[in-house]
Motif scaffolding. Structure first.
Motif, mmCIF file in Angstrom:
data_model
loop_
_atom_site.group_PDB
_atom_site.id
_atom_site.type_symbol
_atom_site.label_atom_id
_atom_site.label_comp_id
_atom_site.label_asym_id
_atom_site.label_seq_id
_atom_site.Cartn_x
_atom_site.Cartn_y
_atom_site.Cartn_z
ATOM 1 N N SER A 120 0.827 -1.209 0.000
ATOM 2 C CA SER A 120 0.000 0.000 0.000
ATOM 3 C C SER A 120 0.859 1.255 0.000
ATOM 4 N N VAL A 121 2.157 1.098 0.290
ATOM 5 C CA VAL A 121 3.114 2.208 0.248
ATOM 6 C C VAL A 121 3.958 2.051 -1.017
ATOM 7 N N PRO A 122 4.088 3.094 -1.836
ATOM 8 C CA PRO A 122 4.793 2.976 -3.122
ATOM 9 C C PRO A 122 6.270 2.615 -2.987
ATOM 10 N N ARG A 123 6.837 2.155 -4.132
ATOM 11 C CA ARG A 123 8.264 1.856 -4.253
ATOM 12 C C ARG A 123 8.782 2.481 -5.549
ATOM 13 N N THR A 124 10.021 2.932 -5.518
ATOM 14 C CA THR A 124 10.658 3.429 -6.732
ATOM 15 C C THR A 124 12.161 3.237 -6.624
ATOM 16 N N CYS A 125 12.822 3.033 -7.773
ATOM 17 C CA CYS A 125 14.280 2.899 -7.779
ATOM 18 C C CYS A 125 14.959 4.192 -8.183
ATOM 19 N N LEU A 126 14.175 5.211 -8.542
ATOM 20 C CA LEU A 126 14.742 6.477 -8.987
ATOM 21 C C LEU A 126 14.022 7.641 -8.321
ATOM 22 N N ILE A 127 14.778 8.673 -7.969
ATOM 23 C CA ILE A 127 14.185 9.903 -7.445
ATOM 24 C C ILE A 127 13.665 10.767 -8.590
ATOM 25 N N VAL A 128 14.335 10.720 -9.730
ATOM 26 C CA VAL A 128 13.933 11.477 -10.917
ATOM 27 C C VAL A 128 13.446 10.487 -11.969
ATOM 28 N N LEU A 129 12.261 10.749 -12.517
ATOM 29 C CA LEU A 129 11.686 9.794 -13.465
ATOM 30 C C LEU A 129 11.204 10.478 -14.741
ATOM 31 N N HIS A 137 12.117 2.489 0.571
ATOM 32 C CA HIS A 137 11.294 1.275 0.633
ATOM 33 C C HIS A 137 11.830 0.216 -0.328
ATOM 34 N N GLN A 138 12.099 0.645 -1.568
ATOM 35 C CA GLN A 138 12.568 -0.336 -2.549
ATOM 36 C C GLN A 138 13.994 -0.778 -2.265
ATOM 37 N N TRP A 139 14.930 0.188 -2.150
ATOM 38 C CA TRP A 139 16.347 -0.164 -2.096
ATOM 39 C C TRP A 139 16.762 -0.791 -0.771
ATOM 40 N N LYS A 140 16.375 -0.174 0.326
ATOM 41 C CA LYS A 140 16.903 -0.630 1.611
ATOM 42 C C LYS A 140 15.997 -1.637 2.303
#
Length: 725
Positions: A176-185, A280-283
């Motif tokens: 329910s909490v988003p994930r992303t591998c990039l700060i800039v998309l 959330h995604q990386w760590k």
């Protein structure tokens, strides 16, 4: 005209002040909710309306709210299954929002989102399928014996054994909490993200640093925060993990940081910084939960201590919950909420992405996510039959919103639904496709892990409906090359071989079902051998291969480690030889000087490889002691050594099957040979094809990292950062 506008404005003000309520606009709300899950509701009202009164049912608790005048946000946690209708009222309007908290056992009931039939759980014709894994299928007895002989505590396992179950379970907050591998998309951003840097120091963050991953972490001092390496600011400013959703100048409620004084993009838009989603995604997911699952399972196999199996099972419970949730809540899949977090006003999941199955991904993007899921299956294969007496595990499930789990059999069913059946269906939906045939490889692995008769239907889908049996003819060129650049083509080789071997194993489990013409072996296709011929034929004297196409860079910045058939490695050649018994592939297993890699632990394979290589005219080396005992006078003069090596390398690389790694002799070891008479002696023997000890690669350790660290396998430039802790 001016008077008309003033009149309209006056009427609007009178209506608002008189208590006549406008409609509340819903900016974000959940689809379906599960017990224990956190979620938010975002509403828009006319400016100046003040706070809304909220009536919260007993099935929910509200743990924070964020008043931004026109934007009102509310943060809830589900306590138990049942009706969860929320009621909002105030000057801005009234709204009744019916919501439902589902018990985990209710997920199997058929539902729909628009035209999409839910839940997306395999098999679709039997959502409550009761078949369970009954035997170890992904690890042989020899594999387990080897782990036991090593007896190593792997990675995080030692720390996890001392960590409370609650902490392991809460490593991730769920989908329910988003994930992303990039700060800039890029295209999802204001001004396409051009000029977006750190909210404090701007583009200075990139000076002398990666343009993709400049951000840093300090998980001990700043959990759930991302640090700018230039100015040192920790983002976001709120203590998100403690339930603080909005305090300070740089708040991020999980759906993107919205600075109180937001920098404005050149096109006038406002940027958002998804710091919580990035962490959330990386760590949390990639850096702790998923590697800890496989490492704890492997440590159990190595030590026999069931405490490690228990910890792996707790983490698998959390992972299974996430996957089961996403079988129903399409708004929780990676693409829908990743693309949404960069959009104002609240970073809600994009509705245009929610109803799409193809390319929707699961927890993270599939190039990293699929190997994580495969490792979860490998972990389950090691521990599934070691939990029968784990009463604490059942108690933990029941106190964490799973009253339906009354036995280990119930636990197994939930885990296998989450980590096996949901991802299999995602593959069939083309939801986790990236570089072909990655999702097919994952589906094959998961089907093998479950191993029931029903999984032969997955094999049928892979071979026939999805075209694996035709792929060798249609997706590889006549010389065996795949259709991408050589570096990407290695994925085609290794995964195609992996799928073929796995399907052979799956068919061997159920020979009465898996019969021709429906079931055939891809590894026995005549063209299977050719996909390995190509890297041998296109490489140059064991040190380089064509760096063309989308290879990520113009070529390796340094000299490659010596190997035959780059970019293939010894693991690839072991598979090729086991399947084809082609002596050329046995020869390719040999490293510089005719040494067999230490990762080849199978004695029979070593003997057969040696015999085959000798039959090809390749002479494996003698023991180094015998070489070094011979007189130093046998070593030629330095210049003569250089010329002989050059000629032999050119001839071997151009004419002999597989090539002989003479260029290696002219590289690193030649420099040493010119300075050290003992190494000169070894250098000479190397050119005679007899030195066994020089530069024996630690292939076992490297293979372990490749197999179990997908982050570093797919992001070699970032490997040091992600493996450091």
């Amino acid at each position: 005209m001016r008077n008309d506008l003033l009149l309209l404005a006056t009427i609007a003000t009178m209506v608002l002040c008189s208590g006549v309520r406008a409609d509340l606009k819903v900016l974000d709300k959940p689809m379906w909710i599960f017990p224990g899950q956190q979620f938010r509701v975002c509403l828009e009202q006319p400016e100046g309306s003040g706070e809304l009164k909220v009536e919260v049912p007993e099935t929910l608790e509200m743990f924070d709210r964020w008043d931004q005048d026109a934007i009102q946000r509310y943060y809830f946690r589900a306590l138990k299954a049942g009706d969860a209708t929320l009621k909002f009222s105030g000057k801005g309007g009234e709204l009744e929002m019916p919501l439902t908290v589902l018990g985990w056992n209710e997920v199997y009931q058929p539902r729909k989102y628009k035209e999409v039939e839910l839940p997306r759980i395999w098999p679709r014709d039997d959502l409550e399928y009761s078949g369970l894994k009954s035997r170890r299928t992904m690890h042989s007895e020899e594999d387990v014996a080897q782990l036991r002989a090593q007896g190593q505590i792997v990675g995080r396992a030692g720390r996890w054994l001392k960590t409370p179950d609650e902490e392991i379970y809460n490593i991730i907050p769920g989908p329910s909490v988003p994930r992303t591998c990039l700060i800039v998309l890029g295209s999802m951003e204001a001004n396409r993200g051009i000029g977006k840097g750190c909210p404090v120091c701007g583009m200075k963050i990139y000076e002398g640093r990666s343009g993709f991953y400049p951000w840093k972490y300090d998980t001990a001092k700043h959990p759930w925060k991302v640090l700018c390496p230039n100015c040192g600011t920790a983002f976001p400013s709120n203590d998100w993990r403690a339930g603080d959703m909005h305090s300070g100048p740089f708040p991020d409620d999980g759906f993107g940081c919205e600075p109180v004084d937001p920098p404005i993009a050149p096109d006038g838009g406002k940027w958002r910084w998804p710091f919580i989603a990035y962490y959330h995604q990386w760590k949390a997911y990639m850096g702790e939960l998923t590697p800890g699952i496989i490492e704890s399972a492997r440590t159990f196999a190595a030590t026999g201590d069931k405490g490690y199996a228990h910890k792996s099972a707790i983490a698998l419970l959390r992972m299974a919950e996430a996957m089961v949730d996403m079988s129903l809540n399409l708004n929780h899949r990676k693409i829908a909420n990743r693309d949404g977090i960069l959009k104002w006003p609240v970073g809600a999941p994009l509705e245009s992405r929610v109803g799409r199955l193809g390319g929707s991904f699961l927890y993270i993007q599939c190039n990293w996510g699929n190997p994580k899921i495969e490792n979860a299956a490998r972990a389950w294969d090691l521990i599934f039959d070691q939990l029968d007496d784990d009463k604490e595990l059942i108690e933990f499930c029941q106190t964490h919103n799973h009253p339906e789990i009354q036995s280990i059999e119930d636990f197994k069913r939930f885990i296998e639904t989450g980590i096996l059946r949901v991802p299999i269906q995602a593959a069939m939906d083309n939801a986790v496709a990236r570089n072909w045939p990655q999702q097919e490889m994952m589906a094959a692995n998961l089907a093998l892990c479950l191993g029931t008769e029903k999984t032969t239907e997955v094999a049928d889908w892979l071979l026939n409906a999805n075209g694996i049996r035709f792929a060798l003819t249609n997706l590889f060129y006549r010389d065996g090359a795949a259709y991408e650049s050589p570096s990407y083509n290695h994925g085609h080789i290794s995964r195609m071989a992996g799928i073929g071997v796995i399907l052979d194993e799956l068919q061997a489990l159920h020979p009465d079902i898996c019969k021709p013409p429906k079931f055939v072996s891809a590894t026995k296709d005549p063209k299977f051998r050719q996909i390995y011929d190509f890297p041998l034929n296109s490489g140059l004297i064991g040190r380089t291969y064509p760096a063309v196409g989308d290879a990520g860079k113009g070529g390796p910045p340094g000299v490659l480690s010596p190997a035959q058939g780059l970019p293939c490695n010894v693991d690839d050649w072991m598979i090729a030889y086991r399947v084809t018994k082609d002596p050329r592939f046995a020869q390719a297993m040999y490293g510089p000087g005719g040494s067999l890699a230490g990762s080849i632990t199978d004695p029979e394979l070593r003997v057969r490889a040696g015999d085959s290589a000798v039959g090809q005219g390749y002479r494996p080396a003698r023991a180094v002691d015998a070489v070094c005992a011979e007189p130093a006078t046998r070593a030629p003069r330095h210049a003569d050594l250089w010329h002989r090596g050059s000629e032999a390398g050119a001839v071997a690389g151009a004419r002999l099957p597989g090539g002989l790694d003479f260029l290696w002799a002219l590289g690193k070891q030649l420099g040493d040979a010119l300075r050290d008479k003992d190494k000169r002696r070894v250098q000479y023997e190397l050119l005679q094809g007899r030195a066994d000890h020089v530069c024996r690669p630690a292939a076992g350790a490297d293979r372990s990292r490749r197999e179990y660290c997908a982050t570093c396998e797919d992001n070699r430039d970032e490997a040091k950062d992600h493996c450091a802790d």
